[in-house]
Motif scaffolding. Sequence first.
Motif: not given
Length: 242
Positions: A144, A156-158, A200, A203, A233-238
């Motif tokens: 992460q 960010v967990v991409n 991204v 990935e 579309s693909f971002a995995k974030a908090d």
Amino acid sequence: MSAIQHAAGLLDGVRRRRPRVHCLMNGVVPKFVADGLSALGAIPSMTSSPEEVGHFVAKADALLVNLGTLDAQCREAIGIAVDVAAKQGRPWTLDPSHCDYSPPRAAFAQDLLTRGPAVLRANAAEFDLLSVPAGVVAVRTGRQDRIAYNGSAFSVVNGHPLTALVTGTGCLSGAVIAAFLAIEPDPYLAACAAMLAFGVAAEMAGTAAAGPGSFEPALLDALANLEGAHILSFAKADHEQG
Ligand SMILES: Nc1ncnc2c1ncn2[C@@H]1O[C@H](COP(=O)(O)OP(=O)(O)O)[C@@H](O)[C@H]1O
Ligand SMILES: Cc1ncsc1CCOP(=O)(O)O
Ligand SMILES: [Mg+2]
């Protein structure tokens, strides 16, 4: 606008403005880092001679200082480069590469943190040795990536596990941060955007690669083919608010 939407716009900005990024890079991965910046849409330069480095930094839009193969000449070049960056108002990123192996290198990195970098980018072992002064955006990478500044943080967990098996991916992530710093005056937003874009792209590269050997060129291709729409579309974030 969310940090993710902002990142998508900044990626277009890098392609339009083609920022010059001067890299004081280690001797292990300069070609990969220069290729990665070019693929992203920035213009790399890598000169480190003390008599020239100031001229390069003065003409650059951002600077990356990487300590991976630090020696006496690197220290001199870094001193000149960060002075010119301060005088000319050029943002810079510090990568304290391998400072966890060497107390003198850790002390040098800690001193550089007082000389006005916009961003520190380090892996967990390096990061945990250093104390980040107020005013410096702190990026701790790993499975992460966590970007922290002034009580706020963004994770960010991409990314793809093959990233950890290719030497130079951390160095390249620092260079990508510098490219985004060149076009975004808020270093927190620049670092969030850079880690989203890099994660991204990694990935996308991971799905195309059979192992670390094919991951490396696939990452260059993914950086070149990355679009704002992929980030959206693909971002995995908090966000974490402090
Ligand atoms: N296990 C993992 N899974 C996915 N991405 C990773 C992993 N480990 C590292 N990365 C990514 O690899 C890049 C380099 O990070 P890191 O390995 O922390 O730095 P360094 O190469 O300097 O040791 C970062 O973009 C990070 O997100
Ligand atoms: C292996 C090595 N030794 C000194 S610098 C360097 C490259 C480090 O690259 P990264 O931290 O990006 O994997
Ligand atoms: Mg590193």
